[in-house]
Design an enzyme around this catalytic site. Sequence first.
Site, short mmCIF file in Angstrom:
data_model
loop_
_atom_site.label_atom_id
_atom_site.label_comp_id
_atom_site.label_asym_id
_atom_site.label_seq_id
_atom_site.Cartn_x
_atom_site.Cartn_y
_atom_site.Cartn_z
N ARG A 82 0.84 -1.21 0.03
CA ARG A 82 -0.04 0.13 -0.01
C ARG A 82 1.07 1.18 0.10
O ARG A 82 0.45 2.25 -0.61
CB ARG A 82 -1.08 -0.06 1.03
CG ARG A 82 -1.86 0.93 1.10
CD ARG A 82 -3.06 0.78 2.26
NE ARG A 82 -2.51 1.21 3.27
CZ ARG A 82 -3.30 0.93 4.52
NH1 ARG A 82 -4.59 0.58 4.54
NH2 ARG A 82 -2.79 1.03 5.79
N LYS A 184 -2.53 6.47 1.09
CA LYS A 184 -2.44 7.06 2.64
C LYS A 184 -1.52 8.27 2.90
O LYS A 184 -0.60 8.01 3.24
CB LYS A 184 -2.27 5.56 3.45
CG LYS A 184 -2.39 5.86 4.87
CD LYS A 184 -2.20 4.60 5.52
CE LYS A 184 -2.39 4.78 7.18
NZ LYS A 184 -3.97 5.18 7.41
N GLU A 225 -16.60 5.98 4.18
CA GLU A 225 -15.71 5.73 5.42
C GLU A 225 -16.28 6.25 6.50
O GLU A 225 -17.06 7.02 6.64
CB GLU A 225 -14.23 6.41 5.02
CG GLU A 225 -13.55 5.58 4.00
CD GLU A 225 -11.86 5.66 4.07
OE1 GLU A 225 -11.48 6.18 5.16
OE2 GLU A 225 -11.18 5.15 3.10
#
Length: 345
Positions: A82, A184, A225
Amino acid sequence: MRDVNIDWANLGFSYIRTDLRFRSHWKDGAWDAGQLTEDNVLHIAEGSTALHYGQQCFEGLKAYRAQDGSINLFRPDQNAARMQMSCERLLMPAPSTEMFIEACRQVVKANEHFLPPFGTGGSLYLRPFVIGVGDNIGVRTAPEFIFSVFCTPVGPYFKGGLAPHNFIVSEFDRAAPNGTGAAKVGGNYAASLLPGAQAKEAQAQGRQFADAIYLDPATHTKIEEVGAANLFVITKDGRTFVTPKSPSILPSITKYSLLHIAEHRLGLNVEEGDVYINQLDRYSEAGACGTAAVITPIGGIQHGDHFHVFHSETEAGPVTRRLYDELTGIQFGTVEAPEGWIVKV
């Protein structure tokens, strides 16, 4: 090595300085070997792109003390992958999977005395990050980069263990439809500070809220989210685990682990699809999931003037509890892990 005097039973989720952290520099097309350092302060150029243009990304993962005394890292290869995707999105060089995992190993071993004992529910939280640094002023990728990993002992992200929390739908968007939502990066979290603070200050019918719920930025009809975590719901019949799917959702390693557990350990049907905010009565349970929170049961969601209760505002639902027990059992080594999920330090 500093003496550690921590009340493990009351450990919260906050920064505690540990002894050593890993740091590596990228320059002239390559990362150096990196080394452990006692210095917890970064010394960077005032023109660093991380400061001006948000060229930075980070990860979060945990090390756990197993019952036999060994140390488990949970799926660090997935965090490495990620981070590599986040770096690609921001035009940064990424550490290899091998470099990432080795840096995490070194940091955990060097700070092992900060790892909460088995049975306390605590863990050692690792924060790897990559930032653009070096002398610069224009909007461009940085001439140099830093990759670092530090750690801190943590307890539950939300107090109360597996206790339900309520959430409120925000009018803000977490990310743009084709923006950086799946990476992220710090900018996503900076944008969440105001709606998160507003959610915690809000009151409705005497209820308080733990964080904001974000709807999809394109239509504002679907949940994406839950604060800084992913969402899952369980259908009314208790047979299907559903989690939202969208290009602007961060691909949570915890969420995908729960998808696997739900299907292969609990025998549930699993779906990545739409969870419409006006169809919450289709679901009997809901939860927020992520590395920090693990699983936080959702008692209810406030949307406008309507408050929808799932299983209960006071206790976790049966499927949520089974998912939590299975996942944490794997992490702490009391339940057999799927192949490749645990890396020993």
